[in-house]
Design a protein around this motif. Structure first.
Motif, short mmCIF file in Angstrom:
data_model
loop_
_atom_site.label_atom_id
_atom_site.label_comp_id
_atom_site.label_asym_id
_atom_site.label_seq_id
_atom_site.Cartn_x
_atom_site.Cartn_y
_atom_site.Cartn_z
N ASP A 7 0.88 -1.23 -0.08
CA ASP A 7 0.25 0.02 -0.01
C ASP A 7 0.90 1.17 0.14
O ASP A 7 0.12 2.45 0.20
N ILE A 8 2.18 1.35 -0.29
CA ILE A 8 3.03 2.26 -0.02
C ILE A 8 3.26 2.78 -1.63
O ILE A 8 4.15 2.41 -2.17
N GLN A 9 2.22 3.91 -2.12
CA GLN A 9 2.49 4.05 -3.37
C GLN A 9 2.17 5.73 -3.34
O GLN A 9 1.04 5.95 -3.45
N TYR A 10 3.32 6.25 -3.16
CA TYR A 10 3.03 7.71 -2.85
C TYR A 10 3.79 8.68 -4.18
O TYR A 10 4.79 8.50 -4.48
N CYS A 11 2.97 9.36 -4.77
CA CYS A 11 3.55 9.99 -5.97
C CYS A 11 3.18 11.69 -6.00
O CYS A 11 1.77 11.90 -5.84
N TYR A 12 4.02 12.33 -6.31
CA TYR A 12 3.75 13.88 -6.31
C TYR A 12 4.26 14.57 -7.51
O TYR A 12 5.28 14.32 -7.85
N VAL A 13 3.36 15.52 -7.94
CA VAL A 13 3.65 16.21 -9.03
C VAL A 13 3.77 17.70 -8.75
O VAL A 13 2.63 18.36 -8.38
N ASN A 14 4.95 18.54 -8.53
CA ASN A 14 5.19 19.69 -8.13
C ASN A 14 4.44 19.85 -6.83
O ASN A 14 3.80 20.74 -6.54
N GLY A 15 4.67 18.69 -5.80
CA GLY A 15 4.25 18.81 -4.57
C GLY A 15 2.72 18.54 -4.41
O GLY A 15 2.20 18.42 -3.12
N ARG A 16 2.24 18.03 -5.41
CA ARG A 16 0.87 17.87 -5.20
C ARG A 16 0.44 16.20 -5.51
O ARG A 16 1.28 15.67 -6.18
N MET A 17 -0.21 15.64 -4.41
CA MET A 17 -0.25 14.17 -4.50
C MET A 17 -1.28 13.77 -5.57
O MET A 17 -2.26 14.39 -6.08
N MET A 18 -0.78 12.69 -6.39
CA MET A 18 -1.44 12.46 -7.69
C MET A 18 -1.63 10.98 -7.47
O MET A 18 -0.99 9.91 -6.88
N LYS A 19 -2.73 10.43 -8.06
CA LYS A 19 -3.14 9.02 -8.59
C LYS A 19 -3.07 8.93 -10.07
O LYS A 19 -4.10 9.48 -10.68
N ASP A 20 -2.12 8.94 -10.73
CA ASP A 20 -1.88 9.14 -12.25
C ASP A 20 -1.62 7.68 -12.95
O ASP A 20 -0.76 6.97 -12.65
N LYS A 21 -2.49 7.42 -13.79
CA LYS A 21 -2.57 6.19 -14.49
C LYS A 21 -0.92 6.36 -15.25
O LYS A 21 -0.32 5.15 -15.29
N LEU A 22 -0.60 7.16 -16.05
CA LEU A 22 0.63 7.33 -16.72
C LEU A 22 1.75 6.93 -15.68
O LEU A 22 2.58 6.13 -16.29
N ILE A 23 1.90 7.68 -14.68
CA ILE A 23 3.05 7.21 -13.74
C ILE A 23 2.86 6.13 -13.09
O ILE A 23 3.74 5.17 -13.38
N ASN A 24 1.83 5.29 -12.78
CA ASN A 24 1.72 4.01 -12.24
C ASN A 24 2.27 3.10 -13.42
O ASN A 24 2.76 2.20 -13.18
N HIS A 25 1.63 3.35 -14.79
CA HIS A 25 2.10 2.47 -15.88
C HIS A 25 3.64 2.25 -15.82
O HIS A 25 4.34 1.21 -16.10
N ALA A 26 4.07 3.56 -15.78
CA ALA A 26 5.75 3.40 -16.10
C ALA A 26 6.55 2.87 -15.07
O ALA A 26 7.25 2.06 -15.25
N ILE A 27 6.08 2.90 -13.74
CA ILE A 27 6.38 2.36 -12.57
C ILE A 27 6.38 0.79 -12.66
O ILE A 27 7.33 0.00 -12.66
N ARG A 28 5.01 0.23 -13.21
CA ARG A 28 4.84 -0.97 -13.14
C ARG A 28 5.64 -1.62 -14.23
O ARG A 28 6.25 -2.76 -14.04
N GLN A 29 6.02 -0.86 -15.15
CA GLN A 29 6.56 -1.54 -16.32
C GLN A 29 8.12 -1.68 -16.05
O GLN A 29 8.78 -2.49 -16.26
N ALA A 30 8.65 -0.64 -15.46
CA ALA A 30 9.95 -0.63 -14.87
C ALA A 30 10.24 -2.04 -14.04
O ALA A 30 11.53 -2.33 -13.91
N TYR A 31 9.42 -2.07 -13.22
CA TYR A 31 9.50 -3.27 -12.25
C TYR A 31 9.29 -4.57 -12.84
O TYR A 31 9.44 -5.71 -12.04
N GLU A 32 8.45 -4.46 -13.93
CA GLU A 32 7.72 -5.77 -14.41
C GLU A 32 8.79 -6.87 -14.39
O GLU A 32 8.48 -8.01 -13.86
N ALA A 33 10.00 -6.90 -14.73
CA ALA A 33 10.92 -8.05 -14.77
C ALA A 33 11.28 -8.67 -13.30
O ALA A 33 11.55 -9.69 -13.11
N SER A 34 11.25 -7.68 -12.50
CA SER A 34 11.59 -8.05 -11.04
C SER A 34 10.66 -8.20 -10.06
O SER A 34 11.12 -8.92 -8.88
N LEU A 35 9.38 -8.17 -10.44
CA LEU A 35 8.59 -8.47 -9.23
C LEU A 35 7.37 -9.32 -9.99
O LEU A 35 6.59 -9.27 -11.03
#
Ligand code: ADP
Ligand code: MG
Length: 342
Positions: A251-279
């Protein structure tokens, strides 16, 4: 029925439907106002999960007496004044609706004093036209907003409030998110008179890590990898959890854009993809990430609650985040971001 202009309170109650969902949404709007006012300390007092009392006191710059009434009016803001401003938002607020909305569905009093004023003033909005009444008050420089009996006059909304414990849990979680967005601000949270959280202002790396551990837990800190990548106007920093440590931190998924908390699909997707092979696919990446971007390059006026953004160069931001996470995961990667330049 003939066409008619709605009374102010009703119009504000309709607007409140979009942003004031529960006590935690009130706390979010008020704390963001305190941060926009330059507060270095914010005290939050909650009674009964926020359904009875939400009181937020800050040491920010305050509001002058002549503007206190305006602060409670809809479409009144000190944060933007033109389309140019809207296209490069640097504050958390800009819609000028929060105080008007909240005060239409509760008993709200705002008390404030500026450095230049000898005395403080209190304002509240009365009746269907929300006529503002002012009276002198005692208060140090800064602002206190007190919200009593949230949704007392909108029973359909009040009915949706969950238990005291659940509502307080939402407030606690929200403040964790905020605490990670502003390490330099002291934040104290009380529930039913008892001090529940005390986030001390932190400047040094050690102090920051202490706050990180207070919010995300020691296991996260233990497995945290630092992320830092900068290219042109775009900067990513923060921590990600190495895959071995990810198991217990879904449940630790904290993301901020210019200090504003975000739930952003694009950002989530990029992170997931980067982790893909290792998780493993049933596990989630844990992260606390801060994106800094030229405010002209991002549109925050996408949703009234402002937890989504639209990047003008979405693909480039996506690839940048992907690269930054990948390189942190495979430490020692020294790639060249030139190829990703838009
Ligand atoms: P917005 O934040 O979108 O401007 P709000 O309704 O939240 O709209 O607040 C209206 C205005 O009241 C703000 O623009 C700001 O000038 C003033 N204000 C609200 N809260 C505070 C505060 N805690 N300290 C100083 N000024 C405040
Ligand atoms: Mg605001």
């Amino acid at each position: 029925m003939p066409i008619q202009i709605l009374p102010a309170r009703l119009a504000n109650q309709i607007a409140a439907g979009e942003v004031v969902e529960r006590p935690a949404s009130v706390v979010k709007e008020l704390v963001e106002n305190s941060l926009d006012a330059g507060a270095t300390r914010i005290d939050i007092d909650i009674d009964k999960g926020g359904s009875r009392t939400i009181r937020i006191r800050d040491n920010g710059k305050g509001i002058v007496k002549d503007e206190l009434g305006l602060a409670l009016s809809r479409h009144a803001t000190s944060k933007i004044s033109s389309l140019d401003d809207l296209e490069a938002i640097v504050s958390l607020g800009f819609r000028g609706e929060a105080l008007a909305s909240i005060s239409s569905v509760s008993r709200l009093t705002i008390t404030s004093r500026t450095q230049a004023q000898d005395e403080a003033w209190s304002a509240y909005a009365e009746g269907r036209d929300m006529e503002v009444k002012l009276k002198p008050a005692a208060h140090p420089v800064g602002t206190t907003v007190e919200v009593l009996d949230l949704f007392f006059n909108t029973p359909a909304r009040r009915k949706f409030l969950r238990t005291e414990k659940t509502e307080f849990g939402h407030i606690d979680e929200l403040l964790k998110r905020i605490a990670l967005s502003r390490f330099d601000v002291a934040i104290n949270l009380r529930h039913n008179g008892k001090l529940v959280r005390q986030y001390r202002a932190s400047a040094t790396q050690v102090q920051k890590e202490r706050r990180l551990a207070a919010v995300c837990g020691n296991p996260f800190l233990k497995h945290a990898l630092a992320v830092e990548l900068e290219h042109g106007d775009l900067k990513l920093s923060g921590w990600i959890c190495n895959p071995q440590g990810a198991r217990a931190q879904n449940d630790i998924q904290y993301c901020y854009v210019n200090g504003r908390m975000m739930k952003d699909k694009l950002i989530n997707h990029a992170i997931r993809q980067a982790y893909e092979a290792s998780l493993p696919s049933d596990q989630y990446a844990a992260y606390v990430l801060f994106i800094e971007v030229d405010p002209h390059q991002v549109d925050v006026n996408v949703h009234p609650a402002k937890h989504e953004v639209r990047f003008h160069q979405g693909r480039w931001v996506h690839d940048f985040i992907y690269q930054a996470i990948q390189s942190a995961l495979h430490q020692g990667w020294h790639g060249d971001m030139e190829q990703y330049q838009a």
